[in-house]
Design a protein around this motif. Structure first.
Motif, PDB file in Angstrom:
ATOM      1  N   GLY A 223     152.962  12.541  80.558  1.00 36.11           N
ATOM      2  CA  GLY A 223     154.354  12.530  80.141  1.00 36.11           C
ATOM      3  C   GLY A 223     155.308  12.038  81.222  1.00 36.11           C
ATOM      4  N   TRP A 224     154.781  11.345  82.217  1.00 41.69           N
ATOM      5  CA  TRP A 224     155.603  10.871  83.328  1.00 41.69           C
ATOM      6  C   TRP A 224     156.066   9.426  83.140  1.00 41.69           C
ATOM      7  N   GLU A 225     155.484   8.731  82.197  1.00 44.20           N
ATOM      8  CA  GLU A 225     155.784   7.305  82.031  1.00 44.20           C
ATOM      9  C   GLU A 225     157.219   7.089  81.575  1.00 44.20           C
ATOM     10  N   ILE A 226     157.849   6.074  82.163  1.00 44.93           N
ATOM     11  CA  ILE A 226     159.176   5.629  81.766  1.00 44.93           C
ATOM     12  C   ILE A 226     159.007   4.253  81.128  1.00 44.93           C
ATOM     13  N   PRO A 227     159.649   3.987  79.976  1.00 49.69           N
ATOM     14  CA  PRO A 227     159.476   2.680  79.329  1.00 49.69           C
ATOM     15  C   PRO A 227     159.721   1.527  80.298  1.00 49.69           C
ATOM     16  N   TRP A 228     158.841   0.527  80.241  1.00 52.18           N
ATOM     17  CA  TRP A 228     158.937  -0.609  81.152  1.00 52.18           C
ATOM     18  C   TRP A 228     158.640  -1.905  80.410  1.00 52.18           C
ATOM     19  N   ASP A 229     159.008  -3.015  81.032  1.00 54.69           N
ATOM     20  CA  ASP A 229     158.901  -4.329  80.404  1.00 54.69           C
ATOM     21  C   ASP A 229     157.473  -4.863  80.538  1.00 54.69           C
TER      22      ASP A 229
END
Length: 240
Positions: A223-229
């Motif tokens: 649950g640590w992921e931040i949306p990225w390109d």
């Protein structure tokens, strides 16, 4: 909470080996590591990688995924392989390597022993300061034929680290988890072979391949992921 290793092998197999602490326990971990421990206890192999071990063959190996707490908070220990090596030259990776006979049974305590031994040989860390809290399912690296067991550790008592043998290791470094989750540091690599995978631009290094894939999955399921390109791509060449 029982660790994945205790669930898989039984508590009696997660005990001590002569001269080295090999117990696997999630007790006493810092609260921020709790999501990783929960994921490790339940995750299925195909959730970590599409490359899974063949029914037979492959060289048994293990890596140490070591979490610590540094000046900027939670961090991971990585190393950069020497540029002269035949396999994965110059590539950042977790400490680790092939199991030796003295490590013990690959189906028992062998992977934990190997991960700690290799980490000590490559980085100089003191294994007695590492609390192994889980073991992930075995994965596969097709290009080298390694069957890899990721061993998760908490650096309870940090010790000095550095490249022990420059012929094998160019440098040893830590990466803050905050940098790994920062969308600005996340890219997708594209290899001429057609392989496409997640990567991280951190600490003057491009972390890609097996190492980046495992980090990516841990960040996601914890649950640590931040949306990225994901369209931000970095091409690799055949030497990679």
């Amino acid at each position: 909470m029982r660790s994945a290793r205790e669930q898989q092998y039984g508590k009696e197999d997660a005990g001590e080996a002569p001269g080295q602490e090999a117990a696997v326990t999630a007790e006493g971990l810092p609260e921020w590591l709790a999501p990783v421990a929960r994921v490790a206890a339940t995750i299925e192999p195909h959730r970590l990688s599409r490359f899974l071990p063949p029914e037979s063959g492959g060289r048994q190996s293990a890596v140490l995924i070591l979490f610590g707490h540094g000046p900027r908070g939670p961090e991971l220990l990585l190393m950069e392989r020497a540029g002269t090596l035949r396999s994965h030259a110059g590539q950042p990776s977790f400490p680790g390597g092939a199991l030796d006979p003295e490590d013990g049974d690959p189906e028992g305590s062998g992977p934990v022993q190997a991960a700690l031994r290799e980490a000590e040989e490559e980085t100089g860390l003191d294994p007695s300061g590492v609390q192994v809290f889980a073991v992930l399912p075995r994965l596969y690296i097709p290009v080298s034929g390694f069957v890899v067991t990721p061993v998760l550790g908490w650096w309870r008592r940090p010790s000095p680290v550095g490249a022990v043998d420059q012929a094998e290791t160019a440098r040893v470094f830590t990466v803050p988890v905050a940098d790994l989750t920062n969308p600005a540091h996340r890219v997708t690599t594209r290899h001429p072979s057609g392989h496409i995978g997640p990567a991280f631009l951190v600490e003057n290094a491009l972390v890609w391949g097996f190492t980046a894939g495992v980090i990516d999955r841990i960040l996601h399921y914890a649950g640590w992921e931040i949306p990225w390109d994901r369209d931000k791509a970095v091409p690799l060449d055949w030497r990679s």
